[in-house]
Design an enzyme around this catalytic site. Structure first.
Site, PDB file in Angstrom:
ATOM      1  N   ASP A  96      -6.396 -12.235   5.113  1.00  0.00           N
ATOM      2  CA  ASP A  96      -5.045 -12.787   5.121  1.00  0.00           C
ATOM      3  C   ASP A  96      -4.968 -13.854   6.216  1.00  0.00           C
ATOM      4  OD1 ASP A  96      -2.113 -12.246   4.038  1.00  0.00           O
ATOM      5  OD2 ASP A  96      -1.942 -12.266   6.219  1.00  0.00           O
ATOM      6  N   TYR A 194       3.730 -18.186  10.794  1.00  0.00           N
ATOM      7  CA  TYR A 194       4.212 -19.022   9.694  1.00  0.00           C
ATOM      8  C   TYR A 194       5.048 -20.181  10.221  1.00  0.00           C
ATOM      9  CZ  TYR A 194       2.809 -15.190   6.613  1.00  0.00           C
ATOM     10  OH  TYR A 194       2.084 -14.237   5.941  1.00  0.00           O
ATOM     11  N   HIS A 248      -4.202  -7.534  -2.878  1.00  0.00           N
ATOM     12  CA  HIS A 248      -4.362  -8.322  -1.652  1.00  0.00           C
ATOM     13  C   HIS A 248      -4.992  -7.528  -0.516  1.00  0.00           C
ATOM     14  CE1 HIS A 248      -3.279 -11.476   1.214  1.00  0.00           C
ATOM     15  NE2 HIS A 248      -2.783 -10.548   2.006  1.00  0.00           N
TER      16      HIS A 248
END
Length: 268
Positions: A96, A194, A248
């Site tokens: 990730d 982010y 994921h």
């Protein structure tokens, strides 16, 4: 748990096993324990693992400004770990967001990376190429939401367990992360990764020139096949693409396959 310092911050990490060093970089909203099912398999194969609690996650490494979470700083944290451990070159594994750091480290500092294994996250140039050619933008909608102040933390703390289980993570780990982030303030550091995206400056040359394995789950709700398959175009070294029938959350739910990919890459 041992610690090391960098940029005025103190990072916790685990260091176990003996042999060739393998750095394990967790993603969002994970921690070093995300490797707890993978690391013993690597130790059994004669490898040493170092798994840091990354910036924004480790209790002593939670700067407040989003500018403190740019990729060069995140990669610098990994270099500081290697320096603290007396390691010149390591095999680097990332899942990730940890995969994002791994790609960046391999392009900025290839002399410190013996090999690369990235789980889930495509090469950043492949991801950008895929946006107008796939559903990747729709899959990544939350990245825009995370740019807002304070609201994502409050919403995330309420729904994180449901969000994780609905995306395929096992109930045990989802519950542990929900407990960790019951206080919305604890999500600020992880979400600042982010928020720092618009501020990050990529390396001059984004081509990866170290041996690389990319592992992708074909049930990943966040990352599209188009970007996954395009990733090979940005690696100018021995490259392997491993597709799993998985979601994921590869380190938690596919530890045997992940460990096999790492061991085969390190031993090749």
């Amino acid at each position: 748990m041992p610690t090391y310092t960098h940029d005025g911050l103190t990072f916790d990490y685990t260091d176990a096993g003996a042999g060739e060093p393998v750095v394990l970089l967790h993603g969002f909203p994970e921690d070093a324990q995300s490797w707890q099912r993978v690391a013993p398999l690597l130790h059994d194969a004669g490898l040493r693992t170092l798994a840091p609690e990354q910036r924004g996650y480790s209790p002593g490494a939670k700067p407040k400004r989003r500018g403190d979470y740019t990729l060069d700083k995140l990669s610098g944290d990994v270099l500081a770990l290697l320096d603290a451990a007396g390691i010149e070159r390591a095999h680097v594994v990332g899942h990730d967001w940890g995969g994002g750091v791994a790609w960046d480290l391999a392009t900025r500092h290839p002399q410190r990376v013996a090999s690369l294994v990235v789980l889930a996250t495509p090469h950043p140039s492949a991801a950008m190429w895929a946006i107008p050619r796939s559903k990747q933008a729709l899959r990544s909608w939350y990245m825009g939401f995370f740019q807002l102040p304070w609201l994502p933390e409050r919403a995330g703390a309420r729904v994180i367990e449901r969000m994780l289980t609905s995306s395929g993570l096992n109930a045990e780990d989802a519950r542990r992360y929900a407990e960790r982030y019951a206080d919305p303030a604890r999500l600020t550091g992880p979400m600042n990764w982010y928020r720092a995206i618009p501020l990050s400056q990529p390396a001059t040359d984004l081509t990866v020139r170290v041996p690389t394995t990319y592992v992708w789950g074909n049930g990943d709700p966040y990352l599209d096949r188009v970007a996954a398959e395009k990733t090979r175009d940005f690696v100018a070294a021995d490259y392997r693409f491993v597709e799993l029938d998985a979601t994921h959350w590869l380190p938690q739910d596919e530890p045997d396959a992940v460990a096999t990919a790492i061991i085969e890459r390190v031993m090749s």
